[in-house]
Design a protein around this motif. Structure first.
Motif, PDB file in Angstrom:
ATOM      1  N   HIS A  25       0.833  -1.213   0.000  1.00 18.48           N
ATOM      2  CA  HIS A  25       0.000   0.000   0.000  1.00 18.48           C
ATOM      3  C   HIS A  25       0.869   1.265   0.000  1.00 18.48           C
ATOM      4  CE1 HIS A  25      -3.610   2.221   0.395  1.00 18.48           C
ATOM      5  NE2 HIS A  25      -3.687   2.309   1.713  1.00 18.48           N
ATOM      6  N   ARG A  67       3.375   1.974  -1.962  1.00 17.85           N
ATOM      7  CA  ARG A  67       4.795   1.848  -2.334  1.00 17.85           C
ATOM      8  C   ARG A  67       5.004   1.599  -3.816  1.00 17.85           C
ATOM      9  NH1 ARG A  67       4.595   4.223   2.255  1.00 17.85           N
ATOM     10  NH2 ARG A  67       3.873   2.862   3.899  1.00 17.85           N
ATOM     11  N   ALA A 123       8.017   3.198  -5.421  1.00 18.62           N
ATOM     12  CA  ALA A 123       9.301   2.627  -4.990  1.00 18.62           C
ATOM     13  C   ALA A 123       9.534   1.296  -5.694  1.00 18.62           C
ATOM     14  CB  ALA A 123       9.324   2.452  -3.470  1.00 18.62           C
ATOM     15  N   VAL A 124       8.494   0.476  -5.753  1.00 15.87           N
ATOM     16  CA  VAL A 124       8.608  -0.818  -6.427  1.00 15.87           C
ATOM     17  C   VAL A 124       8.908  -0.586  -7.914  1.00 15.87           C
ATOM     18  CG1 VAL A 124       7.342  -2.893  -7.103  1.00 15.87           C
ATOM     19  CG2 VAL A 124       7.120  -2.002  -4.762  1.00 15.87           C
ATOM     20  N   THR A 144      10.408   1.902  -9.180  1.00 13.44           N
ATOM     21  CA  THR A 144      11.796   2.365  -9.264  1.00 13.44           C
ATOM     22  C   THR A 144      12.746   1.174  -9.340  1.00 13.44           C
ATOM     23  OG1 THR A 144      11.311   4.397  -8.054  1.00 13.44           O
ATOM     24  CG2 THR A 144      13.591   3.661  -8.041  1.00 13.44           C
ATOM     25  N   GLY A 145      12.540   0.210  -8.423  1.00 14.77           N
ATOM     26  CA  GLY A 145      13.412  -0.976  -8.418  1.00 14.77           C
ATOM     27  C   GLY A 145      13.315  -1.748  -9.719  1.00 14.77           C
ATOM     28  N   LEU A 146      12.094  -1.885 -10.237  1.00 16.18           N
ATOM     29  CA  LEU A 146      11.883  -2.628 -11.489  1.00 16.18           C
ATOM     30  C   LEU A 146      12.529  -1.925 -12.670  1.00 16.18           C
ATOM     31  CD1 LEU A 146       8.117  -3.461 -10.962  1.00 16.18           C
ATOM     32  CD2 LEU A 146       9.862  -5.199 -11.415  1.00 16.18           C
ATOM     33  N   ARG A 157      14.818   0.441 -12.769  1.00 19.22           N
ATOM     34  CA  ARG A 157      16.273   0.577 -12.743  1.00 19.22           C
ATOM     35  C   ARG A 157      16.966  -0.752 -13.017  1.00 19.22           C
ATOM     36  NH1 ARG A 157      18.770   5.541  -9.731  1.00 19.22           N
ATOM     37  NH2 ARG A 157      17.014   6.987  -9.876  1.00 19.22           N
ATOM     38  N   ALA A 206       5.247  10.108   0.394  1.00 11.98           N
ATOM     39  CA  ALA A 206       6.706  10.262   0.305  1.00 11.98           C
ATOM     40  C   ALA A 206       7.236   9.578  -0.951  1.00 11.98           C
ATOM     41  CB  ALA A 206       7.378   9.669   1.538  1.00 11.98           C
ATOM     42  N   GLU A 207       6.737   8.383  -1.230  1.00  7.24           N
ATOM     43  CA  GLU A 207       7.269   7.627  -2.363  1.00  7.24           C
ATOM     44  C   GLU A 207       6.976   8.337  -3.686  1.00  7.24           C
ATOM     45  OE1 GLU A 207       5.926   6.290   0.281  1.00  7.24           O
ATOM     46  OE2 GLU A 207       7.469   4.888   0.957  1.00  7.24           O
ATOM     47  N   HIS A 242       9.141  11.593  -4.088  1.00  8.69           N
ATOM     48  CA  HIS A 242      10.560  11.353  -4.351  1.00  8.69           C
ATOM     49  C   HIS A 242      10.792  10.661  -5.694  1.00  8.69           C
ATOM     50  CE1 HIS A 242      12.283  13.016  -0.722  1.00  8.69           C
ATOM     51  NE2 HIS A 242      11.136  12.683  -0.164  1.00  8.69           N
ATOM     52  N   ALA A 243       9.866   9.793  -6.083  1.00 11.43           N
ATOM     53  CA  ALA A 243      10.013   9.191  -7.418  1.00 11.43           C
ATOM     54  C   ALA A 243       9.909  10.291  -8.474  1.00 11.43           C
ATOM     55  CB  ALA A 243       8.950   8.119  -7.632  1.00 11.43           C
ATOM     56  N   ARG A 254      13.060  12.474  -8.408  1.00  8.76           N
ATOM     57  CA  ARG A 254      14.228  11.848  -9.036  1.00  8.76           C
ATOM     58  C   ARG A 254      14.066  11.757 -10.550  1.00  8.76           C
ATOM     59  NH1 ARG A 254      13.442   8.009  -4.746  1.00  8.76           N
ATOM     60  NH2 ARG A 254      12.339   6.728  -6.241  1.00  8.76           N
ATOM     61  N   TYR A 310      19.649  -0.248  -2.345  1.00 10.64           N
ATOM     62  CA  TYR A 310      18.744   0.837  -1.981  1.00 10.64           C
ATOM     63  C   TYR A 310      18.805   0.989  -0.475  1.00 10.64           C
ATOM     64  CZ  TYR A 310      16.975   0.181  -6.708  1.00 10.64           C
ATOM     65  OH  TYR A 310      16.871   0.092  -8.071  1.00 10.64           O
ATOM     66  N   GLU A 350      14.242   7.675   0.102  1.00 11.08           N
ATOM     67  CA  GLU A 350      13.697   8.703   0.983  1.00 11.08           C
ATOM     68  C   GLU A 350      13.396   8.167   2.375  1.00 11.08           C
ATOM     69  OE1 GLU A 350      12.542   7.668  -1.897  1.00 11.08           O
ATOM     70  OE2 GLU A 350      10.368   7.384  -1.927  1.00 11.08           O
ATOM     71  N   ALA A 397      10.692   3.103   1.718  1.00 10.15           N
ATOM     72  CA  ALA A 397      10.907   3.158   0.272  1.00 10.15           C
ATOM     73  C   ALA A 397      12.027   2.209  -0.124  1.00 10.15           C
ATOM     74  CB  ALA A 397      11.233   4.585  -0.153  1.00 10.15           C
ATOM     75  N   ASN A 403      11.018  -1.362  -0.433  1.00 11.52           N
ATOM     76  CA  ASN A 403      10.101  -1.575  -1.550  1.00 11.52           C
ATOM     77  C   ASN A 403      10.799  -1.432  -2.900  1.00 11.52           C
ATOM     78  OD1 ASN A 403       7.209  -2.145  -0.609  1.00 11.52           O
ATOM     79  ND2 ASN A 403       7.938  -0.590   0.816  1.00 11.52           N
ATOM     80  N   MET A 404      11.863  -0.648  -2.944  1.00  9.39           N
ATOM     81  CA  MET A 404      12.702  -0.627  -4.143  1.00  9.39           C
ATOM     82  C   MET A 404      13.410  -1.973  -4.288  1.00  9.39           C
ATOM     83  SD  MET A 404      14.214   3.197  -3.684  1.00  9.39           S
ATOM     84  CE  MET A 404      13.142   4.635  -3.830  1.00  9.39           C
ATOM     85  N   GLY A 443      11.026  -4.307  -5.751  1.00  9.67           N
ATOM     86  CA  GLY A 443      10.904  -4.124  -7.204  1.00  9.67           C
ATOM     87  C   GLY A 443      12.079  -4.733  -7.952  1.00  9.67           C
ATOM     88  N   ALA A 444      13.298  -4.446  -7.461  1.00 11.35           N
ATOM     89  CA  ALA A 444      14.488  -4.960  -8.139  1.00 11.35           C
ATOM     90  C   ALA A 444      14.531  -6.489  -8.066  1.00 11.35           C
ATOM     91  CB  ALA A 444      15.743  -4.358  -7.522  1.00 11.35           C
ATOM     92  N   ALA A 452      12.353  -8.005 -10.462  1.00  7.09           N
ATOM     93  CA  ALA A 452      12.931  -7.966 -11.803  1.00  7.09           C
ATOM     94  C   ALA A 452      14.075  -8.966 -11.952  1.00  7.09           C
ATOM     95  CB  ALA A 452      13.435  -6.553 -12.109  1.00  7.09           C
TER      96      ALA A 452
END
Ligand SMILES: Cc1ncc(C[n+]2csc(CCOP(=O)(O)OP(=O)(O)O)c2C)c(N)n1
Ligand code: SF4
Lengths: 473, 351
Positions: A81, A83, A86-87, A89-91, A93, A115-116, A119-120, A123, B24, B53, B57, B60-61, B64-65, B68
């Motif tokens: 919920h 995020r 952020a998720v 972002t990870g995918l 990148r 916040a997420e 900041h996303a 960036r 991260y 941040e 975050a 959760n990054m 995501g990574a 992937a």
């Protein structure tokens, strides 16, 4: 108006069958008149039109749209919920060629996930955010959202949102448009055909920006939730126009694709070189010759006296001599108060505790450290004190004190910053704990310029001389 | 060959050698050097470093990574680890491999920056919501900060589950000789990942199962995975444990102090031995039972008010008296302090 149910003539970006429930293979879980269904279609159409189905990853958030993965024949990742960005972002990148959509509700994006998203956006993450603003928490049953207009009733705002206690609704598009990085931000609405057409264009543009890897794009979509609004689907459309659009104006807030991507990439190097594990020779353990005892050294003084560095040089020299070594520093705000110390162990066998509670050698670079640690040094130990004599009121301690006015000497030889090295020279002369040439080699490597190398050598020699010229004890 | 290296830095060098290409994180003492080293090294090897941040975050990054298919990690300490717990639960639920380093500090609340082992329950027993486990590895040296980071990536991928390196402030801050094999290890192929490609389009990363039967099946499957890991992945070490009358048990920096204490006790004629769990989950119960055989007494030492001791008591199940000695607040017991405790304990036991 489309009612959110999938029709048979649907985009190939939707699965042919939805296997969420065996008896509802053609139906989404959305309520009649829900804006999510329309927004899904707009996303599917854009993906089809742009021909990016294989590349696209759909990040579903927590909210009524949590089940996006049952409908979209895309790479699917369900996020916690708030995020989603952020998720995403990870995918993104991890796979710069992928196209990542974060699909979020207003509770998800503008409350728990504020916040997420900020900041996303800040960036300039290369993602497309589809932001469904239905001014309510649909999934959990109609609680107040950060976007609920003042006066609108919610289960957690039984008298309607009161500005005095709940503040005013948050304008996400406006807020994010104040940031420099985002390239495209628009607010649209799903209340009539004209606006749906605009929304279609906006969603398409946000995705098309991703195909060019051009930057962060967000489309805020004013969307109906007839169920929690307690309105019929047609009345809910009208409510968008009458109650939401006046609060959330429909506009393009940012369309700034001129932002040139910065060319500030870091040069890539081979791994061993980057990690600095190939360039210089490493050192080998020399087996178990010598004294089995661990030599425990404590170095203490003011921050800025090079106390930690002195300890590191001892440890590094010990390593080069094939010893087992450990170096344990004081750290954090303790150092901000002005004091610093470190524990160094030099041994010919495995080191147990790296804590030196009874040092064989104490180097006290100031009065405070002498007072604090002298009593812990056993009778056979040595204390090196940075001064001519111990302070007049200093109580006798078991260990002998060797006075080396290191700061003064360093000043005198024009090496004010090298009092620690003067002390090091004295230490080596007094205890012979490490060979001087090894220490010199370590010192030479610790600084860059030839002047500093020369200065350190002078300081080391000056410290040695203090001991060599002292009257026999 | 050996290089003098700080534990926190060794983590990152080892991670890079393990094929980790994304970090991260959010700064916090005493874990910040990990984040700083990641900022320095990852971009130079073509990887991603991002200062998030918040820890929320960051994890959760990581999610995501990991989704992937990337080898990815984060690092933090007490308060930051608390913020990550929801995300760690999501990673376990969605079966995403990732590595989390916790350089533990004093708690609760803001606590302080000195070493403590008060995060044992949070990391070993769950911390986040739901039925899941973390692999938890407990390094006791800078070398092990490197070695166990590499092992953490291996276990994470082998079981598709989060793996935690649970260190303490001293092990993180310490510099010691570290040997790193410059040959990189390769991550296994991850056909389940969502990469934005034709062949991964049908993949789904998810932990949501509204139907109770579906969720039960899922949780049972995770549980079966944990059971099989328990059979083969527990690791531990002993020192002078054979024939010992008293077995000292501790992990991380405490184990180092206990090793010194064993040596001193032996010079005093006390037959002391050391048992050091290297994996805290799975707990090395079989090895502990084996090591404790023939002992009269075991003594657990922790930088806590008594957390791991519960697993020791469960393991020994009343077969031996279990004494506990704990220091908290960032105080680390000295060797002499432990020797003293043991001597006192033995005296009390023989009265
Ligand atoms: C950490 C956490 N807190 C609360 C919830 C419960 N929750 C689920 S959806 C939701 C609100 C969803 O509202 P919104 O994002 O506006 O989406 P909508 O359902 O209206 O589309 C909440 C509070 C949760 N799943 N996780
Ligand atoms: S509750 Fe509202 S947002 Fe959720 S499916 Fe129904 S209409 Fe849509």
């Amino acid at each position: 108006m489309p009612d959110g149910r999938a029709s048979h003539a649907k985009s190939p970006v939707f699965y042919e069958w939805y296997d969420r429930k065996p008896d509802m293979k053609h139906q989404t879980h959305y309520c009649p008149g829900c804006g999510h269904g329309v927004a899904h279609k707009l996303v599917a159409e854009a993906v089809t039109d742009l021909g990016i189905q294989d590349q696209t990853i759909f990040v579903s958030s927590v909210g009524c749209s949590v089940f996006g993965y049952y409908y979209f024949d895309l790479g699917n990742v369900q996020a916690a919920h708030g995020r989603g960005p952020a998720v995403a972002t990870g995918l993104r990148r991890a796979n710069p060629d992928s196209i990542v959509i974060a699909y979020q509700g207003d509770g998800d994006l503008a409350a728990i996930g504020m916040a997420e998203i900020i900041h996303a956006a800040n960036r300039g993450e290369k993602i497309a955010v589809i932001f469904i603003n239905n001014a309510t928490y649909g999934m959990t049953g109609g609680q107040m959202a950060p976007t609920t207009p003042v006066g609108q009733v919610a289960t957690t705002a039984p008298w309607g949102r009161r500005a005095s206690t709940d503040g005013h609704p948050i304008h996400v598009a406006e807020l994010l448009a104040t940031l420099q990085a985002p390239v495209y931000i628009e607010r649209v609405a799903l209340n009539d055909n004209r606006n749906v057409m605009r929304a279609r264009k906006a969603v398409r543009k946000a995705l098309e920006i991703q195909t060019r890897q051009a930057g962060f794009a967000l489309v805020e979509i004013l969307s109906a939730c007839p169920t929690t609004w307690k309105l019929t689907p047609p009345d809910a459309q009208a409510f968008i126009a009458e109650a939401l659009v006046p609060v959330f104006p429909l506009r393009v807030f940012k369309d700034a694709e001129t932002t040139a991507p910065g060319d500030d990439a870091v040069p890539v190097r081979p791994v061993a070189e980057a990690l600095d594990i190939a360039a210089e020779p490493g050192w080998a353990r020399k087996g178990r010759a010598g004294s089995p005892r661990t030599l425990g050294i404590k170095v203490a003084g003011f921050g800025g006296q090079g106390v930690l560095l002195l300890g590191q040089i001892l440890a590094e020299a010990g390593l080069r001599e094939g010893m087992e070594v450990s170096w344990l520093p004081s750290y954090g705000p303790e150092m901000r108060s002005g004091s610093a110390h470190c524990h160094v162990c030099l041994a010919h066998d495995c080191i147990g505790s790296p804590l030196v509670s009874h040092p064989d050698i104490l180097i006290a670079m100031n009065n405070t450290s002498l007072r604090k640690f002298a009593a812990s040094v056993p009778a056979a130990g040595t204390i090196l004190y940075n001064g001519h004599t111990p302070p007049a009121d200093f109580p006798a301690c078991e260990a002998g004190i060797v006075c080396v006015p290191a700061s003064e000497i360093a000043d005198r030889i024009g090496a004010a910053k090298a009092a620690n090295v003067v002390m090091l020279g004295a230490l080596l002369a007094e205890t012979g704990c490490l060979p001087e040439d090894t220490v010199t080699a370590v010192l030479d490597r610790a600084v860059k310029s030839p002047e500093l190398v020369a200065m350190n050598r002078r300081a080391l020699e000056a410290g040695r001389c203090v001991i060599a010229s002292a009257p026999p004890r | 060959m050996l290089h003098l290296c700080k534990g926190n830095v060794a983590v990152v060098k080892a991670a890079v050698l393990a094929g980790c290409r994304a970090f991260y994180g959010y700064p916090i003492t005493p874990a910040s050097e990990i984040t700083e080293a990641a900022a320095l090294y990852l971009p130079q090897v073509g990887g991603t470093f991002l200062q998030a941040e918040s820890e929320i975050a960051a994890i959760n990054m990581v999610y995501g990574a990991a989704a992937a298919g990337q080898r990815v990690m984060t690092a933090s300490s007490g308060p930051g680890i608390s913020l990550m717990q929801e995300g760690i639960s999501y990673c376990a639920g969605a079966e995403l491999p990732c590595v989390i380093v916790d350089v533990a500090r004093g708690g609760p609340g803001l606590g302080n920056l000195a070493p403590e082992q008060g995060d044992y329950f949070a990391m070993v027993k769950g911390g986040g919501h739901g039925n899941y486990r973390n692999f938890v590895l407990a390094p006791a040296s800078a070398q092990e900060m490197a070695d166990l980071t590499i092992l953490a990536f291996t276990l994470a991928d082998r079981y598709r589950n989060p793996a935690v390196v649970l260190a303490d402030a001293f092990v993180g801050q310490m510099m010691e000789p570290v040997r790193l094999d410059p040959r990189e290890t390769a991550a296994p192929e991850k056909s389940w990942a969502v990469r934005g490609t034709a062949d991964t389009r049908r993949n789904l990363v998810n932990s949501f199962y509204l139907d109770p039967d579906q969720l039960e099946a899922r949780v049972r499957r995770l549980d079966a995975k944990y059971r099989s890991a328990e059979m083969v992945e527990a690791r531990s070490e002993t020192y002078q444990a054979a024939g010992a009358e008293i077995l000292l048990i501790g992990y991380g920096i405490v184990a180092r102090v206990l090793r010194s204490a064993v040596e001193q006790l032996r010079t005093l004629g006390v037959r002391a031995g050391l048992f050091r769990p290297i994996t805290l989950w799975p707990y090395p119960s079989a090895a502990l039972r084996q090591a404790a055989r023939g002992c009269h007494l075991v003594m657990v030492v922790e930088l806590s008010t008594g957390q791991m001791v519960e697993d020791v008591r469960l393991t020994l199940n009343g077969t031996l008296p279990v004494e506990f000695y704990g220091r908290v607040g960032g105080n680390v017991p000295t060797t002499e302090e432990i020797v003293d405790q043991v001597v006192r304990c033995l005296a009390a036991a023989t009265v």
